[in-house]
Design a protein around this motif. Sequence first.
Motif, mmCIF file in Angstrom:
data_model
loop_
_atom_site.group_PDB
_atom_site.id
_atom_site.type_symbol
_atom_site.label_atom_id
_atom_site.label_comp_id
_atom_site.label_asym_id
_atom_site.label_seq_id
_atom_site.Cartn_x
_atom_site.Cartn_y
_atom_site.Cartn_z
ATOM 1 N N LYS A 95 0.950 -1.356 -0.003
ATOM 2 C CA LYS A 95 -0.103 0.043 -0.105
ATOM 3 C C LYS A 95 0.708 1.240 -0.022
ATOM 4 O O LYS A 95 0.520 2.228 -0.817
ATOM 5 N N THR A 113 -6.922 -8.117 0.560
ATOM 6 C CA THR A 113 -7.457 -6.978 -0.388
ATOM 7 C C THR A 113 -8.885 -6.707 0.213
ATOM 8 O O THR A 113 -9.801 -7.760 0.879
ATOM 9 N N GLN A 142 -12.480 -5.881 -1.758
ATOM 10 C CA GLN A 142 -13.220 -5.432 -3.053
ATOM 11 C C GLN A 142 -12.166 -5.311 -4.293
ATOM 12 O O GLN A 142 -12.277 -4.239 -5.029
ATOM 13 N N SER A 158 -8.988 -4.103 -3.955
ATOM 14 C CA SER A 158 -8.282 -3.135 -3.768
ATOM 15 C C SER A 158 -7.275 -3.586 -2.334
ATOM 16 O O SER A 158 -7.804 -4.280 -1.387
ATOM 17 N N VAL A 189 -3.484 -8.667 -8.242
ATOM 18 C CA VAL A 189 -4.013 -7.291 -7.613
ATOM 19 C C VAL A 189 -3.426 -6.123 -8.566
ATOM 20 O O VAL A 189 -2.027 -5.937 -8.759
#
Length: 324
Positions: free
Chosen positions: A103, A157, A159, A161, A323
Amino acid sequence: MKESYLRVIMAILIGLVMPLLVVQLCKPPVPSSDPQDTPGEVTSGSVSDAPVTRISVLLPSGENCIMNMEEYLVGVILAEMPTTYEMTALQAQAVVARTYACKRQMEQRHADGAVCTDSACCQAYLTNGEYLNGLGYEEDIRIAKEAVETTKGLILTYQGSVIEATYFHCSGGRTEEALAVWGVDYPYLRSVDSPGEENMEHFSDRVFFSKENLEQKLSRELSSIPKDWVGWTTYTTGGGVDKMNFDGTIYRGVDLRRMLGLYSTAFTVAPAEDGVWITTLGKGHRVGMSQSGAQAMACSAKTLSEILNHYYPGTRIDKMQDVG
């Protein structure tokens, strides 16, 4: 005549094609688009070409170093969690730390790096050499590596993200929601019970503050009667102090924690003859995964998925390469 022309044309074609074949055969192999550093290697440069396998780390010296992600995570575990914890708890720490690093890599928190090594800001980190210099042993490093290797590439994650995978030392029995601490709401950073921490370090702590000490820390004078200092108090969903009327001044719980240097916002104040006793529950911001709670769940034979789903409800475990 026709055959002679054909022989000439074939000779010309061979003369044109053969040099090209030789050049192609002599070209060096194309390097992989997913380069890996050798274990422990640290280099300087950009990570934009390989955000999954490398992490940009801002060191205390101010140097920005590009590290192999999985090797970096070993140093995070050594700095952030005791290797005496159950392997499942250490694996949970590895997944959470990897998620946190990913992140930060995406947003580049620091101008000179994605993450720093200050636990108060990002994640703590120790090199093998620093750890072996009086903090632990080779076996501890092996255990940390196992936790990282057995969860390689796994992140959390929501949804689709990457989540804000915050974590802390001990909740004191219940975690806090992000909204109460940072004013930002995340659907997966909710207040949840964290049982089994009762015998953990910093489950409960008690400290005394004299009138003079309080006046110094709060930068104000207090009335002479300690029993009248604490007025009305409101609490958060996670049991932390939201606001407190202290000797006529209204403070937020997060501000009192910072000003007084308390372990958490989950505290109570009891007056004494010449000051107050403050009892805190837990240590840290109490948002996300409790490391002590993860250890308690691991000791109760809970799985990695059960631990992560408990502290980050609604999330799922994915592989980094799946992702965006």
